[in-house]
Design an enzyme around this catalytic site. Structure first.
Site, PDB file in Angstrom:
ATOM      1  N   GLU A  91      17.110  47.893  -1.315  1.00 52.25           N
ATOM      2  CA  GLU A  91      17.391  49.179  -2.137  1.00 52.25           C
ATOM      3  C   GLU A  91      16.565  48.984  -3.500  1.00 52.25           C
ATOM      4  O   GLU A  91      16.354  48.083  -4.190  1.00 52.25           O
ATOM      5  CB  GLU A  91      18.614  49.454  -2.564  1.00 52.25           C
ATOM      6  CG  GLU A  91      19.477  49.857  -1.238  1.00 52.25           C
ATOM      7  CD  GLU A  91      21.163  50.082  -1.191  1.00 52.25           C
ATOM      8  OE1 GLU A  91      21.392  51.179  -0.698  1.00 52.25           O
ATOM      9  OE2 GLU A  91      21.713  49.563  -2.178  1.00 52.25           O
ATOM     10  N   CYS A 104      13.947  50.473 -10.905  1.00 53.86           N
ATOM     11  CA  CYS A 104      14.764  49.288 -10.648  1.00 53.86           C
ATOM     12  C   CYS A 104      14.332  48.715  -9.436  1.00 53.86           C
ATOM     13  O   CYS A 104      14.908  49.286  -8.173  1.00 53.86           O
ATOM     14  CB  CYS A 104      16.228  49.708 -10.878  1.00 53.86           C
ATOM     15  SG  CYS A 104      17.289  48.091 -10.687  1.00 53.86           S
ATOM     16  N   CYS A 111      21.602  38.238  -2.309  1.00 53.74           N
ATOM     17  CA  CYS A 111      21.386  37.358  -3.422  1.00 53.74           C
ATOM     18  C   CYS A 111      22.446  36.011  -3.288  1.00 53.74           C
ATOM     19  O   CYS A 111      23.525  36.061  -2.499  1.00 53.74           O
ATOM     20  CB  CYS A 111      21.910  38.014  -4.599  1.00 53.74           C
ATOM     21  SG  CYS A 111      21.644  37.085  -6.137  1.00 53.74           S
ATOM     22  N   CYS A 115      27.828  36.207  -8.413  1.00 51.30           N
ATOM     23  CA  CYS A 115      28.406  36.895  -9.301  1.00 51.30           C
ATOM     24  C   CYS A 115      29.869  37.576  -8.731  1.00 51.30           C
ATOM     25  O   CYS A 115      29.705  38.403  -7.956  1.00 51.30           O
ATOM     26  CB  CYS A 115      27.632  37.754 -10.134  1.00 51.30           C
ATOM     27  SG  CYS A 115      26.332  36.613 -10.946  1.00 51.30           S
ATOM     28  N   CYS A 118      29.439  41.647  -8.639  1.00 51.50           N
ATOM     29  CA  CYS A 118      28.519  42.219  -8.076  1.00 51.50           C
ATOM     30  C   CYS A 118      28.536  42.311  -6.620  1.00 51.50           C
ATOM     31  O   CYS A 118      28.897  41.306  -5.946  1.00 51.50           O
ATOM     32  CB  CYS A 118      27.153  41.612  -8.532  1.00 51.50           C
ATOM     33  SG  CYS A 118      25.740  42.132  -8.025  1.00 51.50           S
ATOM     34  N   GLY A 160      18.958  40.910  -5.870  1.00 51.41           N
ATOM     35  CA  GLY A 160      18.194  39.477  -6.029  1.00 51.41           C
ATOM     36  C   GLY A 160      18.425  38.959  -7.490  1.00 51.41           C
ATOM     37  O   GLY A 160      18.325  39.696  -8.261  1.00 51.41           O
ATOM     38  N   SER A 192      14.900  40.565 -15.258  1.00 54.00           N
ATOM     39  CA  SER A 192      16.148  40.252 -15.760  1.00 54.00           C
ATOM     40  C   SER A 192      16.709  39.038 -14.900  1.00 54.00           C
ATOM     41  O   SER A 192      16.583  38.903 -13.557  1.00 54.00           O
ATOM     42  CB  SER A 192      17.269  41.702 -15.650  1.00 54.00           C
ATOM     43  OG  SER A 192      18.730  40.930 -15.607  1.00 54.00           O
ATOM     44  N   CYS A 333      24.364  49.590 -11.481  1.00 57.18           N
ATOM     45  CA  CYS A 333      24.520  48.285 -11.724  1.00 57.18           C
ATOM     46  C   CYS A 333      25.487  47.405 -10.963  1.00 57.18           C
ATOM     47  O   CYS A 333      26.678  48.104 -10.937  1.00 57.18           O
ATOM     48  CB  CYS A 333      24.806  47.826 -13.063  1.00 57.18           C
ATOM     49  SG  CYS A 333      23.470  48.358 -14.269  1.00 57.18           S
TER      50      CYS A 333
HETATM   51  N1  SAH Z   1      19.926  38.657 -10.704  1.00 57.96           N
HETATM   52  C1  SAH Z   1      19.387  39.379 -12.111  1.00 57.96           C
HETATM   53  C2  SAH Z   1      18.939  40.815 -11.633  1.00 57.96           C
HETATM   54  C3  SAH Z   1      20.186  41.577 -11.309  1.00 57.96           C
HETATM   55  S1  SAH Z   1      20.412  42.642 -12.725  1.00 57.96           S
HETATM   56  C4  SAH Z   1      20.326  39.221 -13.034  1.00 57.96           C
HETATM   57  O1  SAH Z   1      21.396  38.908 -12.826  1.00 57.96           O
HETATM   58  O2  SAH Z   1      19.941  39.598 -14.163  1.00 57.96           O
HETATM   59  C5  SAH Z   1      21.929  43.556 -12.256  1.00 57.96           C
HETATM   60  C6  SAH Z   1      22.819  43.731 -13.464  1.00 57.96           C
HETATM   61  O3  SAH Z   1      23.904  44.277 -13.024  1.00 57.96           O
HETATM   62  C7  SAH Z   1      23.145  42.450 -13.992  1.00 57.96           C
HETATM   63  O4  SAH Z   1      23.107  42.610 -15.614  1.00 57.96           O
HETATM   64  C8  SAH Z   1      24.722  42.415 -13.790  1.00 57.96           C
HETATM   65  O5  SAH Z   1      25.364  41.563 -14.763  1.00 57.96           O
HETATM   66  C9  SAH Z   1      24.976  43.886 -13.759  1.00 57.96           C
HETATM   67  N2  SAH Z   1      26.049  44.024 -12.723  1.00 57.96           N
HETATM   68  C10 SAH Z   1      26.440  43.492 -11.769  1.00 57.96           C
HETATM   69  N3  SAH Z   1      27.572  43.792 -11.093  1.00 57.96           N
HETATM   70  C11 SAH Z   1      27.926  44.887 -11.741  1.00 57.96           C
HETATM   71  C12 SAH Z   1      29.076  45.632 -11.874  1.00 57.96           C
HETATM   72  N4  SAH Z   1      29.905  45.727 -10.755  1.00 57.96           N
HETATM   73  N5  SAH Z   1      29.240  46.671 -12.903  1.00 57.96           N
HETATM   74  C13 SAH Z   1      28.272  46.672 -13.944  1.00 57.96           C
HETATM   75  N6  SAH Z   1      27.288  45.802 -14.154  1.00 57.96           N
HETATM   76  C14 SAH Z   1      27.089  44.872 -12.856  1.00 57.96           C
END
Ligand code: SAH
Length: 344
Positions: A91, A104, A111, A115, A118, A160, A192, A333
């Site tokens: 996406e 984005c 991935c 986390c 996520c 990713g 990022s 996000c």
């Molecule tokens: N892997 C890289 C690129 C992805 S960025 C990274 O981690 O930076 C995706 C962003 O979305 C990250 O800053 C992550 O902290 C945020 N994110 C992931 N899950 C989220 C959620 N449920 N709510 C808000 N932000 C989230």
């Protein structure tokens, strides 16, 4: 194997053109069509003869993504679902801002970082994207826009971990940023990362790009709970690498901090964050957690979010609260999950 033109550098394209028995100027001409003309087939290269187009078609490929679906949010955020040639989905999200657009993009299908908050992490890693699949997201979206010049900013914040796919991401960056490529300014392209320390060091040496770090906690225990990568690269080593990261003029490192109710949102957490980032040119984006049913974490109250921000500002940090755009279409996000979108 056919040459993969959108993933190649100018020098590689020149070498390939020569192998094809063609004059050197064809390399620039091809790249002009790909990156400025935004074509998705050789047929569209109208100033190239039919015979030559047939030869090119036989020996090279330029289209990698199939646009399967687009969804438009109430706030005009648009999510594109693409199918890769081997059937995986990714996406890409186009975000309207004041006077311009930010795109984005994804760097991997799925991935591996795991986390806890996520949704992309849920599916695990399917595979790395190639440089051409990364660039092709930008080309496809730009092509679909009525005002393509207003797409000025690119963020590697989709599916990713870009630094886990270093070589192809670096290649894609160079075609996005170089003047004879897509000519984005390196000031408006941001990578990022969740904090892969050796790759951050390598990035600083090899590529000029803005850096964002998903921090999400200012102590190792909380960060390891939220982000398993912290068990490998703890905060001390991460901050040491960031202190050495070469910043472009007047630029700052962006820190993303997803606020999770009762986990990392106390006054004390904000103060720890202040202490951790001391001495770094840092700006902080606070992102209240976007909840989803599979995760037993919740966002903090709006008052908590404001209080957290206030503490950072009192200590002279730039701290913005990011309103997540595109929530109603799962484009915000942490909500990207190409694999599931196919079932919707
Ligand atoms: N892997 C890289 C690129 C992805 S960025 C990274 O981690 O930076 C995706 C962003 O979305 C990250 O800053 C992550 O902290 C945020 N994110 C992931 N899950 C989220 C959620 N449920 N709510 C808000 N932000 C989230």
């Amino acid at each position: 194997m056919k040459a993969d033109l959108k993933g190649m550098s100018l020098a590689e394209t020149e070498a390939w053109v020569e192998e094809q028995g063609l004059p050197a100027y064809r390399a620039k001409q091809l790249r002009q069509w790909l990156f400025k003309g935004l074509v998705s087939s050789f047929r569209e290269m109208t100033n190239i003869s039919k015979d030559l187009r047939a030869q090119l078609e036989e020996n090279a490929r330029i289209n990698h993504l199939v646009q399967v679906k687009t969804q438009v949010s109430k706030d005009r955020t648009t999510k594109f679902l693409f199918k890769l040639e081997d059937g995986h989905f990714i996406e890409t999200v186009l975000i309207p801002e004041r006077g311009h657009f930010t795109l984005c993009i994804s760097s991997q299908a799925g991935c591996a970082m795991g986390c806890r908050f996520c949704l992309t992490a849920r599916q695990g890693l399917k595979r790395n994207l190639t440089a051409s699949e990364i660039v092709d997201q930008v080309i496809h979206v730009k092509r679909s826009m009525s005002e393509p010049d207003r797409l000025t900013n690119i963020v590697f914040m989709g599916m990713g971990e870009p630094l886990a796919n270093f070589d192809d991401v670096a290649r894609a960056l160079s075609n996005l940023i170089s003047e004879e490529g897509m000519n984005f300014s390196h000031r408006t392209v941001t990578l990022s990362t969740c904090g892969l320390v050796p790759q951050i060091r390598r990035l600083g040496k090899e590529v000029r790009v803005n850096l964002a770090v998903s921090l999400n906690a200012a102590d190792d225990e909380t960060r390891s709970f939220l982000m398993p990568v912290n068990r490998k690269y703890a905060l001390k080593s991460l901050v040491a690498a960031l202190k050495e990261f070469p910043l472009l003029n007047q630029r700052m490192i962006t820190f993303e901090y997803v606020l999770v109710g009762g986990v990392n949102d106390r006054d004390e957490d904000a103060r720890r964050l202040v202490a951790l980032l001391k001495g770094l040119r840092a700006k902080i984006n606070l992102i209240p957690l976007n909840p989803h049913p599979d995760v037993d974490l919740a966002p903090p109250s709006p008052e908590r979010v404001l209080r957290f921000q206030e503490i950072l500002i009192q200590h002279h940090f730039t701290a913005m609260i990011r309103k997540s755009k595109g929530q109603d279409i799962s484009a915000a996000c942490g909500q990207l999950s190409g694999a599931r979108a196919s079932e919707q």
